[in-house]
Design a protein around this motif. Structure first.
Motif, PDB file in Angstrom:
ATOM      1  N   ARG A   1     -14.083   8.157   6.488  1.00  0.00           N
ATOM      2  CA  ARG A   1     -13.210   9.328   6.481  1.00  0.00           C
ATOM      3  C   ARG A   1     -11.756   8.971   6.766  1.00  0.00           C
ATOM      4  NH1 ARG A   1     -16.156  12.967   4.044  1.00  0.00           N
ATOM      5  NH2 ARG A   1     -14.785  14.599   4.857  1.00  0.00           N
ATOM      6  N   ARG A   2     -11.535   7.928   7.576  1.00  0.00           N
ATOM      7  CA  ARG A   2     -10.176   7.556   7.965  1.00  0.00           C
ATOM      8  C   ARG A   2      -9.576   6.686   6.866  1.00  0.00           C
ATOM      9  NH1 ARG A   2      -9.645   8.215  13.624  1.00  0.00           N
ATOM     10  NH2 ARG A   2      -7.474   7.597  13.325  1.00  0.00           N
TER      11      ARG A   2
ATOM     12  N   ILE B   1      -6.632   3.935   7.641  1.00  0.00           N
ATOM     13  CA  ILE B   1      -7.136   2.762   8.362  1.00  0.00           C
ATOM     14  C   ILE B   1      -8.059   1.947   7.481  1.00  0.00           C
ATOM     15  CG2 ILE B   1      -8.581   2.035  10.301  1.00  0.00           C
ATOM     16  CD1 ILE B   1      -7.486   4.421  11.873  1.00  0.00           C
ATOM     17  N   THR B   2      -8.962   2.630   6.772  1.00  0.00           N
ATOM     18  CA  THR B   2      -9.922   1.930   5.917  1.00  0.00           C
ATOM     19  C   THR B   2      -9.218   1.106   4.851  1.00  0.00           C
ATOM     20  OG1 THR B   2     -11.623   3.629   6.244  1.00  0.00           O
ATOM     21  CG2 THR B   2     -11.821   2.244   4.288  1.00  0.00           C
TER      22      THR B   2
ATOM     23  N   SER C   1     -12.668   5.021  -1.503  1.00  0.00           N
ATOM     24  CA  SER C   1     -12.095   5.949  -0.521  1.00  0.00           C
ATOM     25  C   SER C   1     -10.752   6.496  -1.001  1.00  0.00           C
ATOM     26  CB  SER C   1     -11.910   5.233   0.830  1.00  0.00           C
ATOM     27  OG  SER C   1     -13.129   4.744   1.319  1.00  0.00           O
TER      28      SER C   1
ATOM     29  N   ARG D   1      -2.247   6.351   9.953  1.00  0.00           N
ATOM     30  CA  ARG D   1      -3.524   6.238  10.673  1.00  0.00           C
ATOM     31  C   ARG D   1      -4.296   7.551  10.658  1.00  0.00           C
ATOM     32  NH1 ARG D   1      -0.172   3.712  14.567  1.00  0.00           N
ATOM     33  NH2 ARG D   1      -0.483   5.454  16.024  1.00  0.00           N
ATOM     34  N   GLN D   2      -3.599   8.666  10.492  1.00  0.00           N
ATOM     35  CA  GLN D   2      -4.243   9.977  10.554  1.00  0.00           C
ATOM     36  C   GLN D   2      -4.709  10.495   9.191  1.00  0.00           C
ATOM     37  OE1 GLN D   2      -1.204  12.303  12.488  1.00  0.00           O
ATOM     38  NE2 GLN D   2      -1.365  11.131  14.394  1.00  0.00           N
TER      39      GLN D   2
ATOM     40  N   ARG E   1      -7.005  11.438   6.450  1.00  0.00           N
ATOM     41  CA  ARG E   1      -8.457  11.633   6.485  1.00  0.00           C
ATOM     42  C   ARG E   1      -8.944  12.287   5.203  1.00  0.00           C
ATOM     43  NH1 ARG E   1     -11.067  11.688  11.572  1.00  0.00           N
ATOM     44  NH2 ARG E   1      -9.657  11.342  13.339  1.00  0.00           N
TER      45      ARG E   1
ATOM     46  N   GLN F   1      -9.233  16.449   4.537  1.00  0.00           N
ATOM     47  CA  GLN F   1      -8.174  17.136   5.287  1.00  0.00           C
ATOM     48  C   GLN F   1      -6.874  17.025   4.512  1.00  0.00           C
ATOM     49  OE1 GLN F   1      -7.868  16.315   9.579  1.00  0.00           O
ATOM     50  NE2 GLN F   1      -5.684  15.976   9.296  1.00  0.00           N
TER      51      GLN F   1
END
Length: 432
Positions: free
Chosen positions: A282-283, A286-287, A328, A398-399, A401, A404
């Protein structure tokens, strides 16, 4: 079990099945073609400089025409664009295969063929990227991306191994002939798709591009991630696609060894597709960043001419990581970007990624005569890791998602310097 049900549900859509089949077939031949091209150039007397020049000629038209292809993909039926592009690619590969098999091929002919293939790709890729949203419902897009990536990656496993074996046994001409057949066969399946005609617009093509550019630049998170990939793609392509065949040719036994390494990377891509379907990270920020950093593993192994099994293992891990990031990111892109903008924004991002690549191929090809492969590829791997992880200094990245929607007004606040540096990277300045 749930992942299998989702994959089955996606494949029940007849048009998606045709799209899926056409993409997979052409991908199998295309996965074998780079090995054939590289060793055809080396066998024709070209050194690293010529190989870098030929690779640059494949990328250059994509850089020059991708933005045109993106506008076209949002204004013309995308299935027609894909059919025309693959038909043209098939004809080019038929001609090149005949020239090689008859002993008439020269380096300039090989360079011309890869240039024309790059032209076709510049129109195919934006149209293909924008097609998925027209083929499956929104709730099935993650599964559709993974279902598409999985067989494409299986083809990438079989293609390099098959290509390396064919080149080693009978020469590169037959590998290119196989690629030509797959392009032409894919046309049959893609021609059965009937995608909706985009809404007619009175705006000119230039105006449509300006709209796409404004939408791109308004999404700061997107600009940052494109800047990240601009540097990492350059380091990866030059380090792996340019230096990899040269190291294999000189130190690892030739085409078959490079086929194993490329096949190992593609095998990892298959594993990454399976992981992405099962885990669904989901992130996204970061992924993607961590997975891109993992691309340095096979570069380090190649730089120090590690044993073949070590290089293949590193390539497998890099492939797993890369495909997790691709699946992703594709789902996140399709979620965040309106359907009518996807071809244009996809072409703009790919343009940014590819812009420095032709120069990189030529420059590093010339530098190879003065700098050892160990030093050059080690430098590339270090730059790749830094560029991949740098965006994680930004809380807004980093946020990011999946599931979202990004609040554009909150992106990048308090980070005035780093985005400027990243934008310089996107324009091919400074860090590249």
């Amino acid at each position: 079990m749930n992942s299998i049900k989702e994959a089955s549900a996606v494949l029940r859509h007849r048009q998606f099945r045709s799209f899926w089949t056409g993409r997979v077939i052409s991908s199998l031949g295309s996965a074998a073609a780079p090995i054939a091209v590289a060793f055809a150039a080396l066998e024709a007397g070209g050194g690293v400089e010529w190989l870098g020049f030929i690779l640059a000629l494949n990328i250059a038209p994509q850089v020059l025409l991708l933005l045109v292809g993106g506008v076209l993909g949002d204004r013309v039926r995308r299935d027609r664009v894909m059919v025309a592009a693959n038909a043209a690619s098939g004809v080019v590969q038929v001609a090149m295969a005949i020239l090689i098999l008859t002993g008439e091929a020269e380096l300039w002919m090989l360079a011309t063929s890869v240039f024309l293939l790059g032209v076709a790709s510049a129109f195919f890729q934006p149209a293909s990227q924008g097609s998925i949203v027209q083929l499956v419902p929104p709730e099935q897009r993650v599964a559709a991306n993974a279902v598409l990536r999985l067989p494409l990656n299986v083809a990438k496993v079989l293609g390099p191994a098959l290509g390396g074996l064919v080149v080693a046994l009978v020469g590169p001409g037959w590998a290119l002939a196989f690629n030509a057949c797959t392009f032409l066969l894919s046309v049959f399946f893609l021609a059965s798709i009937r995608l909706p005609q985009p809404l007619k617009s009175k705006a000119s093509g230039l105006s449509a591009f300006r709209t796409g550019w404004n939408e791109f630049s308004a999404r700061r998170w997107y600009v940052i991630m494109v800047a990240q990939s601009t540097v990492t793609v350059l380091m990866w392509l030059v380090g792996f696609q340019l230096c990899g065949p040269v190291v294999s040719h000189s130190s690892l036994g030739g085409a078959f060894a490079w086929g194993l390494i490329s096949g190992g990377f593609a095998f990892g891509l298959v594993g990454g597709s399976l992981v992405a379907v099962a885990v669904r990270p989901r992130r996204v920020g970061i992924t993607v960043s961590l997975c891109l950093a993992a691309q340095a593993l096979p570069l380090v192994a190649l730089a120090f001419v590690a044993p073949i099994w070590v290089i293949v293992g590193a390539a497998v891990l890099a492939g797993i990581a890369l495909d997790i990031s691709i699946v992703s990111w594709s789902a996140f892109f399709q979620e965040q970007i309106p359907e009518g903008l996807q071809s244009r924004l996809s072409s703009i991002s790919t343009f940014g990624q590819l812009l420095p690549v032709p120069i990189g191929y030529v420059l590093f090809g010339l530098l190879s005569g003065y700098v050892s492969n160990t030093v050059m590829v080690s430098l590339m791997s270090g730059i790749l890791v830094v560029a991949a992880l740098l965006p994680l200094l930004l809380p807004s990245i980093r946020q990011l998602r999946l599931g979202q929607m990004v609040d554009e007004s909150m992106v990048g606040g308090g980070d005035p310097l780093l985005p400027d540096l990243l934008m310089r990277g996107a324009k091919g300045e400074g860090s590249t």
